[in-house]
Design a protein around this motif. Structure first.
Motif, mmCIF file in Angstrom:
data_model
loop_
_atom_site.group_PDB
_atom_site.id
_atom_site.type_symbol
_atom_site.label_atom_id
_atom_site.label_comp_id
_atom_site.label_asym_id
_atom_site.label_seq_id
_atom_site.Cartn_x
_atom_site.Cartn_y
_atom_site.Cartn_z
ATOM 1 N N VAL A 1 40.962 -36.038 -25.958
ATOM 2 C CA VAL A 1 40.754 -34.864 -26.711
ATOM 3 C C VAL A 1 39.244 -34.841 -27.362
ATOM 4 C CG1 VAL A 1 41.375 -36.014 -28.910
ATOM 5 C CG2 VAL A 1 41.678 -33.544 -28.599
ATOM 6 N N VAL A 2 38.624 -33.618 -27.214
ATOM 7 C CA VAL A 2 37.461 -33.526 -28.030
ATOM 8 C C VAL A 2 37.612 -32.651 -29.319
ATOM 9 C CG1 VAL A 2 35.255 -32.420 -27.764
ATOM 10 C CG2 VAL A 2 36.189 -33.764 -25.841
ATOM 11 N N ILE A 3 37.158 -33.090 -30.415
ATOM 12 C CA ILE A 3 37.294 -32.400 -31.582
ATOM 13 C C ILE A 3 35.866 -32.200 -32.073
ATOM 14 C CG2 ILE A 3 38.039 -32.709 -34.061
ATOM 15 C CD1 ILE A 3 40.200 -34.975 -33.035
ATOM 16 N N THR A 4 35.665 -30.841 -32.170
ATOM 17 C CA THR A 4 34.194 -30.378 -32.859
ATOM 18 C C THR A 4 34.689 -30.076 -34.262
ATOM 19 O OG1 THR A 4 33.453 -29.869 -30.465
ATOM 20 C CG2 THR A 4 32.147 -29.286 -32.540
ATOM 21 N N PHE A 5 34.162 -30.822 -35.253
ATOM 22 C CA PHE A 5 34.303 -30.695 -36.731
ATOM 23 C C PHE A 5 33.198 -29.723 -37.345
ATOM 24 C CE2 PHE A 5 35.876 -32.173 -40.816
ATOM 25 C CZ PHE A 5 37.334 -31.890 -40.614
ATOM 26 N N TYR B 1 34.317 -35.865 -32.544
ATOM 27 C CA TYR B 1 35.023 -36.766 -32.716
ATOM 28 C C TYR B 1 36.251 -36.936 -31.525
ATOM 29 C CZ TYR B 1 33.601 -36.664 -37.529
ATOM 30 O OH TYR B 1 32.920 -36.499 -38.513
ATOM 31 N N HIS B 2 36.737 -38.236 -31.278
ATOM 32 C CA HIS B 2 37.724 -38.161 -30.265
ATOM 33 C C HIS B 2 39.004 -38.654 -30.575
ATOM 34 C CE1 HIS B 2 34.556 -36.983 -27.207
ATOM 35 N NE2 HIS B 2 33.807 -37.685 -28.040
ATOM 36 N N HIS B 3 39.274 -38.692 -31.761
ATOM 37 C CA HIS B 3 40.544 -39.115 -32.464
ATOM 38 C C HIS B 3 40.564 -38.718 -33.874
ATOM 39 C CE1 HIS B 3 43.316 -41.893 -34.452
ATOM 40 N NE2 HIS B 3 43.788 -42.154 -33.126
#
Length: 140
Positions: free
Chosen positions: A42-46, A52-54
């Motif tokens: 997963v790629v999380i763009t905050f 982030y990846h978690h």
């Protein structure tokens, strides 16, 4: 928040339900349970472009920004497009800043891409930075 609308997760389609359940776990916060709804890559763009990846990444950032924060989830929109199934969750953040000041009505938009029953991408936007600046007398 007195204006909270209740979303019955049983009425949501499968992709929106995955997103709803992820958000519920992330608000505890329980990053390990939240991770069960996400793909391993997963790629999380905050907010602010932080990647982030978690789910522990956003949880850690939120712990620095807020004493506590929750989402008043108002709507889930599902679209199918070039990336696959996209789910938008919109609503408001409410909680408390570290100085003890309560807040509510802080708009958020979370965009998710769901594939094979897992979240593969998440993008997060909200008004927190503007509210922090405004509280310091700086109008953005």
């Amino acid at each position: 928040m007195s204006t909270t609308l209740s979303i019955d997760p049983e009425t949501l389609g499968p992709e929106a339900r995955i997103v709803h359940d992820y958000l519920e776990a992330s608000m505890v916060p329980d990053p390990e349970r939240a991770a069960t709804y996400m793909a391993d890559d997963v790629v999380i763009t905050f907010t602010g472009g932080r990647v982030y990846h978690h789910p522990s990444g956003p949880a850690g950032f939120n712990a620095m920004r807020y004493a506590w924060v929750k989402k008043d989830m108002r709507q889930f929109d599902v679209a199918r497009g070039a990336e696959g199934t996209v789910v938008y969750s919109t609503g408001y953040l409410y909680g408390e800043w570290h100085d003890g000041t309560a807040f509510e009505g802080n708009r958020y938009v979370d965009r998710f891409v769901v594939e094979n029953g897992k979240i593969v991408k998440m993008d997060v936007w909200n008004d927190s930075a503007e509210r922090i600046l405004s509280a310091r007398g700086i109008e953005a």
